[in-house]
Design a protein around this motif. Sequence first.
Motif, PDB file in Angstrom:
ATOM      1  N   LYS A  48       0.837  -1.208   0.000  1.00  0.00           N
ATOM      2  CA  LYS A  48       0.000   0.000   0.000  1.00  0.00           C
ATOM      3  C   LYS A  48       0.868   1.252   0.000  1.00  0.00           C
ATOM      4  O   LYS A  48       0.590   2.212  -0.709  1.00  0.00           O
ATOM      5  CB  LYS A  48      -0.910   0.015   1.231  1.00  0.00           C
ATOM      6  CG  LYS A  48      -2.068  -0.932   1.169  1.00  0.00           C
ATOM      7  CD  LYS A  48      -2.903  -0.810   2.428  1.00  0.00           C
ATOM      8  CE  LYS A  48      -4.036  -1.792   2.451  1.00  0.00           C
ATOM      9  NZ  LYS A  48      -4.818  -1.704   3.710  1.00  0.00           N
ATOM     10  N   GLU A  49       1.912   1.226   0.799  1.00  0.00           N
ATOM     11  CA  GLU A  49       2.809   2.370   0.888  1.00  0.00           C
ATOM     12  C   GLU A  49       3.510   2.615  -0.447  1.00  0.00           C
ATOM     13  O   GLU A  49       3.625   3.749  -0.902  1.00  0.00           O
ATOM     14  CB  GLU A  49       3.839   2.115   1.985  1.00  0.00           C
ATOM     15  CG  GLU A  49       4.591   3.320   2.449  1.00  0.00           C
ATOM     16  CD  GLU A  49       5.451   3.005   3.653  1.00  0.00           C
ATOM     17  OE1 GLU A  49       6.679   3.059   3.484  1.00  0.00           O
ATOM     18  OE2 GLU A  49       4.898   2.704   4.713  1.00  0.00           O
ATOM     19  N   THR A  50       3.940   1.547  -1.102  1.00  0.00           N
ATOM     20  CA  THR A  50       4.601   1.669  -2.393  1.00  0.00           C
ATOM     21  C   THR A  50       3.638   2.217  -3.439  1.00  0.00           C
ATOM     22  O   THR A  50       4.004   3.070  -4.246  1.00  0.00           O
ATOM     23  CB  THR A  50       5.145   0.304  -2.845  1.00  0.00           C
ATOM     24  OG1 THR A  50       6.024  -0.196  -1.836  1.00  0.00           O
ATOM     25  CG2 THR A  50       5.886   0.403  -4.153  1.00  0.00           C
ATOM     26  N   GLN A  51       2.379   1.750  -3.408  1.00  0.00           N
ATOM     27  CA  GLN A  51       1.382   2.256  -4.349  1.00  0.00           C
ATOM     28  C   GLN A  51       1.150   3.746  -4.143  1.00  0.00           C
ATOM     29  O   GLN A  51       1.039   4.503  -5.103  1.00  0.00           O
ATOM     30  CB  GLN A  51       0.055   1.519  -4.180  1.00  0.00           C
ATOM     31  CG  GLN A  51       0.005   0.173  -4.851  1.00  0.00           C
ATOM     32  CD  GLN A  51      -1.344  -0.488  -4.678  1.00  0.00           C
ATOM     33  OE1 GLN A  51      -2.104  -0.147  -3.771  1.00  0.00           O
ATOM     34  NE2 GLN A  51      -1.646  -1.449  -5.529  1.00  0.00           N
ATOM     35  N   GLN A  52       1.054   4.169  -2.893  1.00  0.00           N
ATOM     36  CA  GLN A  52       0.816   5.576  -2.614  1.00  0.00           C
ATOM     37  C   GLN A  52       1.992   6.438  -3.054  1.00  0.00           C
ATOM     38  O   GLN A  52       1.815   7.539  -3.557  1.00  0.00           O
ATOM     39  CB  GLN A  52       0.545   5.793  -1.134  1.00  0.00           C
ATOM     40  CG  GLN A  52      -0.807   5.288  -0.692  1.00  0.00           C
ATOM     41  CD  GLN A  52      -1.017   5.458   0.807  1.00  0.00           C
ATOM     42  OE1 GLN A  52      -0.087   5.788   1.530  1.00  0.00           O
ATOM     43  NE2 GLN A  52      -2.240   5.221   1.257  1.00  0.00           N
ATOM     44  N   LEU A  53       3.203   5.937  -2.883  1.00  0.00           N
ATOM     45  CA  LEU A  53       4.371   6.706  -3.290  1.00  0.00           C
ATOM     46  C   LEU A  53       4.509   6.788  -4.802  1.00  0.00           C
ATOM     47  O   LEU A  53       4.987   7.787  -5.327  1.00  0.00           O
ATOM     48  CB  LEU A  53       5.641   6.099  -2.687  1.00  0.00           C
ATOM     49  CG  LEU A  53       5.793   6.241  -1.175  1.00  0.00           C
ATOM     50  CD1 LEU A  53       7.007   5.463  -0.699  1.00  0.00           C
ATOM     51  CD2 LEU A  53       5.920   7.694  -0.794  1.00  0.00           C
ATOM     52  N   ASN A  54       4.082   5.752  -5.506  1.00  0.00           N
ATOM     53  CA  ASN A  54       4.226   5.716  -6.955  1.00  0.00           C
ATOM     54  C   ASN A  54       3.056   6.353  -7.693  1.00  0.00           C
ATOM     55  O   ASN A  54       3.166   6.652  -8.875  1.00  0.00           O
ATOM     56  CB  ASN A  54       4.409   4.275  -7.438  1.00  0.00           C
ATOM     57  CG  ASN A  54       5.736   3.702  -7.008  1.00  0.00           C
ATOM     58  OD1 ASN A  54       6.682   4.437  -6.752  1.00  0.00           O
ATOM     59  ND2 ASN A  54       5.805   2.387  -6.928  1.00  0.00           N
TER      60      ASN A  54
END
Length: 76
Positions: A48-54
């Motif tokens: 989820k964190e990676t999706q939000q950052l990307n």
Amino acid sequence: MGIGFKELLIILAIALLIFGAKRLRTIGSDLGSAVKGFRKAMDTEDEKETQQLNSPQKDADFGTTADKASSKSSNA
């Protein structure tokens, strides 16, 4: 300075004497399930964190939000 093989064996023998084989097996499987669930939750949060950052971020438009709020209150 970790736990050596002899110390680990002594700890397991004491645990076997205290809990018994059947109960120790249950404790082990419960502990394994808890660790598996924890790892799964951590991986999910990382994704989820990676999706939000990307994902592309939109700039906040405070003027539009205020205009919509005031028009809703005046229409009511």
